[in-house]
Design an enzyme around this catalytic site. Structure first.
Site, PDB file in Angstrom:
ATOM      1  N   HIS A   1       0.732  -1.200  -0.048  1.00 47.40           N
ATOM      2  CA  HIS A   1      -0.016  -0.051  -0.187  1.00 47.40           C
ATOM      3  C   HIS A   1       0.773   1.100  -0.015  1.00 47.40           C
ATOM      4  O   HIS A   1       1.842   1.353   0.702  1.00 47.40           O
ATOM      5  CB  HIS A   1      -0.929  -0.186   1.326  1.00 47.40           C
ATOM      6  N   HIS A   2       0.466   2.310  -0.716  1.00 41.76           N
ATOM      7  CA  HIS A   2       1.193   3.511  -0.984  1.00 41.76           C
ATOM      8  C   HIS A   2       1.208   4.189   0.613  1.00 41.76           C
ATOM      9  O   HIS A   2       2.283   5.084   0.786  1.00 41.76           O
ATOM     10  CB  HIS A   2       0.451   4.376  -1.745  1.00 41.76           C
ATOM     11  N   ALA A   3       0.547   3.790   1.427  1.00 42.76           N
ATOM     12  CA  ALA A   3       0.697   4.492   2.912  1.00 42.76           C
ATOM     13  C   ALA A   3       2.060   3.960   3.454  1.00 42.76           C
ATOM     14  O   ALA A   3       2.216   4.671   4.418  1.00 42.76           O
ATOM     15  CB  ALA A   3      -0.438   4.188   3.752  1.00 42.76           C
TER      16      ALA A   3
ATOM     17  N   ASN B   1       6.656   8.144   3.016  1.00 37.14           N
ATOM     18  CA  ASN B   1       6.399   8.892   1.558  1.00 37.14           C
ATOM     19  C   ASN B   1       6.878  10.344   1.767  1.00 37.14           C
ATOM     20  O   ASN B   1       6.446  11.077   2.627  1.00 37.14           O
ATOM     21  CB  ASN B   1       4.774   8.906   1.378  1.00 37.14           C
TER      22      ASN B   1
END
Length: 397
Positions: free
Chosen positions: A26-28, A217
């Site tokens: 997941h991009h989280a 991120n």
């Protein structure tokens, strides 16, 4: 309700003694740069011991500390959220102005001081409109997406890309964006769907320091025109390089890297999930102007050929995320002297990613051919980039 990461080992491939490892996160948890770092850690660089030499790793799951949970919850509710909210209110008010300033470009001729400042040749560069959100033309892959995917991997010669880069004093990413623009121009012409306006790509820009450990991120984004309305590949390269150079300088002044995370921290998860579900169910992405056509990303991978549990890694194809309104992503990662490109698409909007892969390779071949002709004194007059993918002619117009 789903794991934040998973890994699959796919057997039964056409090539004997070859397996594929599919890693999804997941991009989280990860952005492109940190994902590449994880893959480098998993694979090593030719130093990973054989699988039979590895000892099993035992993981102990300890119970949560109730006091710690209560203290953390109080801190989050009484201190962190008010501080985040106090920071976001003025920032949200200024964001439209900052984004406009970050993406605005002056429509001027080739003799402008701005073109000279960016290193462009005033006599030969073709101005292209500045890219900004909600200015992208609608294409066949800009609609509400479905859960089904069509993927394809291809590879480009990094040495050839550097040859073009050195010949024109641009970056490898400029060359890659130009190649993607040429490949998509071919693809859309094949489907008789090439818009007059240039396609707009959202390009993640890493804001990490040299240590590369600043959070999960650390990216901002710039909106880049791919110059799909320019037939001449060399003119497109100059235009793309000029715009992305200016866009990178302005992107850092547009959206703060942690802004999206702060918004997600404050937004109630249930309400946010409901809004996103309604956005997809009601096909709202089909109604408002297109935010951007696709995402294009390029990040460095291992410099040496890595191993994975004693097996040699031959290719690493990254796949970027999709979102409603943008059913295509083209992501590249270097591996030695090769650039592996992963094409991820919504199957119902773009069921033939192989045509894009072919178009990318042909676009790169044509760009390299024209670069060598120019270096040999043959010039670049009449060079075009309009041939549908798979055509045998060397002309692209």
């Amino acid at each position: 309700s789903r794991p934040l990461w998973e890994m699959w080992v796919l057997e039964g491939l056409a090539t004997p003694d070859t397996v594929a490892v599919f890693f999804r996160a997941h991009h989280a948890l990860l952005d492109g740069t940190s994902a590449a770092a994880v893959l480098r850690k998993l694979g090593g660089a030719g130093t990973t011991p054989s699988a039979r030499d590895l000892d099993p790793v035992r993981v102990h799951a300890g119970g949560a500390n109730p006091i710690g949970l209560v203290a953390g919850g109080l801190w989050d509710f009484s201190v962190r959220r008010p501080l985040t909210l106090a920071r976001l209110v003025p920032e949200a008010a200024m964001l439209p102005w900052r984004l406009r300033r970050a993406t605005a470009t002056r429509r001027s001729g080739g003799n402008s001081a701005e073109a000279v400042e960016d290193g462009g040749d005033a006599a030969q560069t073709t101005p292209i409109p500045g890219a900004a959100p909600f200015t992208a033309p609608r294409t066949r892959f800009n609609a509400t997406i479905t859960p089904h995917r069509a993927v394809r991997g291809t590879s480009l010669d990094l040495t050839e890309m550097k040859e073009v880069k050195n010949a024109f004093g641009v970056t490898v990413n400029d060359v890659f964006l130009t190649v993607v623009g040429g490949g998509l121009r071919r693809y859309l012409r094949f489907h008789d769907d090439l818009p007059e306006k240039p396609l707009v790509a959202v390009v993640p820009v890493s804001t990490r320091g040299d240590e590369g450990t600043q959070g999960n991120n650390r990216v901002t984004v710039l909106f880049a025109s791919l110059g799909t309305d320019i037939q001449d590949p060399l003119e497109r390269l100059r235009a793309v390089a000029r715009r992305t150079r200016r866009g990178k300088r302005r992107a850092r002044g547009g959206m703060r890297p942690g802004l999206i995370q702060d918004v997600a921290t404050l937004a109630p998860s249930g309400a946010l999930s409901l809004v996103m579900r309604l956005y997809g169910d009601l096909h709202l992405a089909d109604l408002h102007p297109v935010v951007h056509n696709l995402s294009v990303s390029n990040f460095p991978g291992p410099r040496k050929t890595p191993d994975f549990l004693g097996a040699r890694v031959t290719h690493m194809y990254p796949l970027g995320p999709l979102m409603h309104g943008s059913g295509l992503s083209v992501t590249a990662m270097s591996l030695g002297d090769r650039l592996d490109v992963g094409i991820n698409a919504c199957e119902h909007l773009l069921p033939d990613p192989g045509l894009i892969a072919t178009g990318l390779r042909e676009s790169m071949d044509r760009l390299l051919e024209l670069t060598r002709e120019k270096a040999a004194g043959a010039g670049d007059a009449g060079a075009t980039d309009s041939t549908p993918p798979g055509s045998t002619t060397t002309e692209e117009g």
